[in-house]
Design a protein around this motif. Sequence first.
Motif, short mmCIF file in Angstrom:
data_model
loop_
_atom_site.label_atom_id
_atom_site.label_comp_id
_atom_site.label_asym_id
_atom_site.label_seq_id
_atom_site.Cartn_x
_atom_site.Cartn_y
_atom_site.Cartn_z
N LEU A 109 5.17 2.53 5.17
CA LEU A 109 3.91 3.27 5.12
C LEU A 109 3.37 3.33 3.69
O LEU A 109 2.17 3.23 3.45
CB LEU A 109 4.11 4.69 5.66
CG LEU A 109 4.18 4.85 7.18
CD1 LEU A 109 4.52 6.29 7.53
CD2 LEU A 109 2.86 4.44 7.83
N PHE A 110 4.30 3.50 2.76
CA PHE A 110 3.97 3.54 1.34
C PHE A 110 3.23 2.26 0.93
O PHE A 110 2.19 2.30 0.28
CB PHE A 110 5.31 3.67 0.60
CG PHE A 110 5.21 3.92 -0.88
CD1 PHE A 110 4.01 4.14 -1.51
CD2 PHE A 110 6.37 3.96 -1.63
CE1 PHE A 110 3.95 4.38 -2.87
CE2 PHE A 110 6.33 4.21 -2.99
CZ PHE A 110 5.12 4.40 -3.60
N ALA A 111 3.75 1.11 1.34
CA ALA A 111 3.16 -0.18 0.99
C ALA A 111 1.76 -0.35 1.58
O ALA A 111 0.85 -0.87 0.93
CB ALA A 111 4.07 -1.31 1.46
N ILE A 112 1.58 0.10 2.83
CA ILE A 112 0.28 0.00 3.48
C ILE A 112 -0.76 0.85 2.74
O ILE A 112 -1.91 0.43 2.54
CB ILE A 112 0.39 0.43 4.96
CG1 ILE A 112 1.26 -0.58 5.72
CG2 ILE A 112 -0.99 0.53 5.60
CD1 ILE A 112 1.62 -0.15 7.13
N LEU A 113 -0.35 2.05 2.32
CA LEU A 113 -1.23 2.92 1.55
C LEU A 113 -1.65 2.24 0.24
O LEU A 113 -2.82 2.29 -0.17
CB LEU A 113 -0.52 4.24 1.25
CG LEU A 113 -1.26 5.20 0.29
CD1 LEU A 113 -2.53 5.73 0.93
CD2 LEU A 113 -0.35 6.35 -0.12
N MET A 114 -0.70 1.57 -0.42
CA MET A 114 -0.98 0.90 -1.68
C MET A 114 -2.07 -0.16 -1.53
O MET A 114 -2.93 -0.31 -2.40
CB MET A 114 0.30 0.24 -2.21
CG MET A 114 1.32 1.23 -2.73
SD MET A 114 2.97 0.48 -2.86
CE MET A 114 2.61 -0.86 -3.98
N ILE A 115 -2.02 -0.92 -0.43
CA ILE A 115 -3.02 -1.97 -0.22
C ILE A 115 -4.42 -1.36 -0.12
O ILE A 115 -5.39 -1.88 -0.68
CB ILE A 115 -2.69 -2.79 1.05
CG1 ILE A 115 -1.44 -3.63 0.81
CG2 ILE A 115 -3.86 -3.69 1.44
CD1 ILE A 115 -0.98 -4.42 2.01
N GLY A 116 -4.53 -0.25 0.59
CA GLY A 116 -5.83 0.42 0.71
C GLY A 116 -6.37 0.87 -0.64
O GLY A 116 -7.56 0.69 -0.94
N VAL A 117 -5.50 1.42 -1.47
CA VAL A 117 -5.91 1.85 -2.81
C VAL A 117 -6.33 0.65 -3.65
O VAL A 117 -7.34 0.68 -4.37
CB VAL A 117 -4.76 2.61 -3.51
CG1 VAL A 117 -5.11 2.89 -4.96
CG2 VAL A 117 -4.46 3.91 -2.77
N GLY A 118 -5.57 -0.45 -3.56
CA GLY A 118 -5.90 -1.65 -4.32
C GLY A 118 -7.26 -2.22 -3.97
O GLY A 118 -8.02 -2.65 -4.85
N VAL A 119 -7.60 -2.22 -2.68
CA VAL A 119 -8.90 -2.71 -2.24
C VAL A 119 -10.02 -1.88 -2.84
O VAL A 119 -11.03 -2.40 -3.32
CB VAL A 119 -8.99 -2.70 -0.69
CG1 VAL A 119 -10.41 -2.97 -0.23
CG2 VAL A 119 -8.04 -3.74 -0.10
N LEU A 120 -9.85 -0.56 -2.83
CA LEU A 120 -10.87 0.33 -3.40
C LEU A 120 -11.05 0.08 -4.90
O LEU A 120 -12.16 0.12 -5.42
CB LEU A 120 -10.48 1.79 -3.16
CG LEU A 120 -10.53 2.27 -1.70
CD1 LEU A 120 -10.01 3.70 -1.59
CD2 LEU A 120 -11.95 2.18 -1.15
N MET A 121 -9.94 -0.17 -5.60
CA MET A 121 -10.02 -0.42 -7.04
C MET A 121 -10.75 -1.73 -7.33
O MET A 121 -11.58 -1.80 -8.24
CB MET A 121 -8.62 -0.47 -7.64
CG MET A 121 -7.88 0.85 -7.62
SD MET A 121 -8.70 2.17 -8.56
CE MET A 121 -8.55 1.54 -10.22
N ILE A 122 -10.47 -2.78 -6.56
CA ILE A 122 -11.14 -4.07 -6.76
C ILE A 122 -12.65 -3.94 -6.52
O ILE A 122 -13.47 -4.48 -7.27
CB ILE A 122 -10.55 -5.15 -5.82
CG1 ILE A 122 -9.17 -5.57 -6.32
CG2 ILE A 122 -11.46 -6.36 -5.73
CD1 ILE A 122 -9.18 -6.34 -7.62
#
Length: 263
Positions: A109-122
Amino acid sequence: MLTPHILHIALEIASGGIVGFTLGLVGGGGSILAVPLMVYLVGVPNAHVAIGTSALSVSINALVGLAHHARNKTVKWRCAGIFALCGVGGAFLGASLGKAMDGKHLLLLFAILMIGVGVLMIRGRHNTGCPGASCNRQNAPKVMGYGFGTGVLSGFFGIGGGFLIVPGLMASTSMPILNAVGTSLVAVAAFGLSTTLSYMLSGYVNWQLAGMFILGGAIGCSIGTKASRALAGSTGRLTTVFAGLIFVVAAYMIWQGIHQLMG
């Protein structure tokens, strides 16, 4: 001739150096890197012990990084205080929920959350922010809301929260990423210590390992802070590095998580 024990200690210190470097560079990545490094590289068998130990080492390393950023005057202290205070209660709540969940599912779940944050940053990488941004009556409720929500997620996943705090500060105040990185370290340290206390009371902290990570992290953090100032001069470059690091670690954790669940 180096013994396996000495080599293992060197590996722990080097892993801590990587964690410290990312904390100094982007204000996040401490536990996001510390947890998988402890589990997959150092060989800590219990995910909850890795989470509790990483929270302690990351919080101490965050204080080291904060000292460097404070000297460079990149910390917005009022914003840091509001964000951290609202997040500490959330971190205790999140830690209680996280300890009740299976460690393998927690990391996935931690990893999935990270991807969402990364997309927002890009998506927002070309937004340079407002250098004079600060916390005021208009945005204080927003800062408080982001602080509490980030604290819950920080405690739940056992992370210092930098990868959530930096975009949270930028979204709620419009401050530049370099200021968000420096300011975030106050909350990273506060959230990490809150999570550490909760996990420590449950016996989930390896003190020897934490010491090695802190030693390596202090060195890495100093180098990372200097690199952060250099990258911040180029529009979007620090943000892109920030997001890229998220994607790489998230992909690895998802691969490991699926492999463990299938096994």
